[in-house]
Design an enzyme around this catalytic site. Structure first.
Site, short mmCIF file in Angstrom:
data_model
loop_
_atom_site.label_atom_id
_atom_site.label_comp_id
_atom_site.label_asym_id
_atom_site.label_seq_id
_atom_site.Cartn_x
_atom_site.Cartn_y
_atom_site.Cartn_z
N HIS A 12 47.23 27.02 37.22
CA HIS A 12 48.33 26.10 37.30
C HIS A 12 48.70 25.08 36.14
O HIS A 12 50.03 25.15 35.79
CB HIS A 12 48.13 25.23 38.61
CG HIS A 12 48.22 25.86 39.86
ND1 HIS A 12 49.21 26.61 40.35
CD2 HIS A 12 47.25 25.70 40.93
CE1 HIS A 12 49.01 26.97 41.49
NE2 HIS A 12 47.89 26.44 42.01
N CYS A 55 46.21 39.12 38.56
CA CYS A 55 46.91 40.28 38.79
C CYS A 55 47.61 40.69 37.44
O CYS A 55 47.69 39.75 36.49
CB CYS A 55 48.00 40.30 39.84
SG CYS A 55 49.42 39.16 39.39
N CYS A 73 44.57 38.37 43.51
CA CYS A 73 44.70 37.75 42.41
C CYS A 73 44.25 36.23 42.66
O CYS A 73 44.18 35.66 43.78
CB CYS A 73 46.19 37.55 42.01
SG CYS A 73 46.74 36.54 40.69
N HIS A 108 41.69 29.06 39.09
CA HIS A 108 42.83 29.00 39.86
C HIS A 108 43.56 27.60 39.52
O HIS A 108 44.88 27.39 39.00
CB HIS A 108 42.73 28.87 41.31
CG HIS A 108 43.74 28.63 42.19
ND1 HIS A 108 44.40 29.85 42.97
CD2 HIS A 108 44.63 27.39 42.54
CE1 HIS A 108 45.38 29.30 43.50
NE2 HIS A 108 45.50 28.02 43.45
N GLU A 109 42.83 26.34 39.19
CA GLU A 109 43.48 25.24 39.03
C GLU A 109 44.00 25.19 37.63
O GLU A 109 44.84 24.85 37.27
CB GLU A 109 42.43 24.23 39.38
CG GLU A 109 42.20 23.93 41.10
CD GLU A 109 43.43 23.93 41.84
OE1 GLU A 109 44.59 23.33 41.34
OE2 GLU A 109 43.31 24.22 43.02
ZN LIG Z 1 46.86 26.71 44.00
ZN LIG Z 2 48.86 37.17 40.46
#
Ligand SMILES: [Zn+2]
Ligand SMILES: [Zn+2]
Length: 191
Positions: A137, A168, A149, A133-134
């Protein structure tokens, strides 16, 4: 240790895993996910972090600035991992923080053990999701409304456990475009 081109640097801050398998496991997962080699490279120690005396937590944003300057310039991205509890001023705590479209991100394992009977498997799975996730970004991906997602913004460990570790279809396309743009950009700077 020398950093190769386009590697993802995993940078532990102090002790993050006494058994030592966590970083190894994460390296394999991230390599598979992003398609870039990973390298473990400690750059900061826990004593380098400034503990806010009122909150007893560490503000994550200045750490990202330091990491992006300390990181070998040829590395693609850097992900730091720490045991300390992180915050940004507008929130009580964060699981991590990233420079959107930038170089550095960080995750904290502090709250990833929340919940009943969290075994090492769940703990590792949460770390992989938060790391993806990080790093997502830093590849310019924003939060996604799709609750499955990995780029979905989670407010609790329950939500983290519910989402998958995959992107996703929409986010996957964005990531691929950004990766291509970055690699092309470093090889042939655009005029
Ligand atoms: Zn975030
Ligand atoms: Zn997504």
């Amino acid at each position: 240790m020398s950093s190769g081109k386009h590697t993802l640097v995993i940078s532990p801050i102090g002790e993050v895993d006494s058994a030592g398998r966590l970083l190894e496991h994460l390296g394999v997962e991230l390599r598979e996910f992003f398609g870039h080699d990973t390298e473990v490279l400690p750059l900061l120690e826990e004593k380098d972090l400034w503990l806010d005396p009122l909150r007893n937590q560490v503000h994550s944003t200045p750490i990202l600035e330091r990491l992006s300057t300390l990181c070998p310039p040829e590395a693609l991205k850097i992900l730091a991992i720490t045991r300390v509890d992180l915050f940004i001023p507008i929130l009580t705590h964060v699981y991590g923080e990233a420079q959107l479209g930038g170089k550095a991100c960080i995750l904290s394992t502090y709250r990833l053990t929340d919940g009943l009977c969290v075994g090492p498997e769940t703990f590792h799975c949460r770390i992989v999701k938060e790391a993806v996730h990080e790093l997502g970004h830093t590849f310019n991906l924003r939060h996604c409304r799709d609750t499955t997602c990995v780029m979905h913004y989670c407010r609790s460990m329950k939500e983290v456990d519910r989402k998958s570790r995959a992107l996703c279809r929409y986010c996957a396309v964005l990531l691929e475009d950004e990766r291509k743009r970055l690699i092309r950009g470093t090889d042939h700077p655009r005029s």
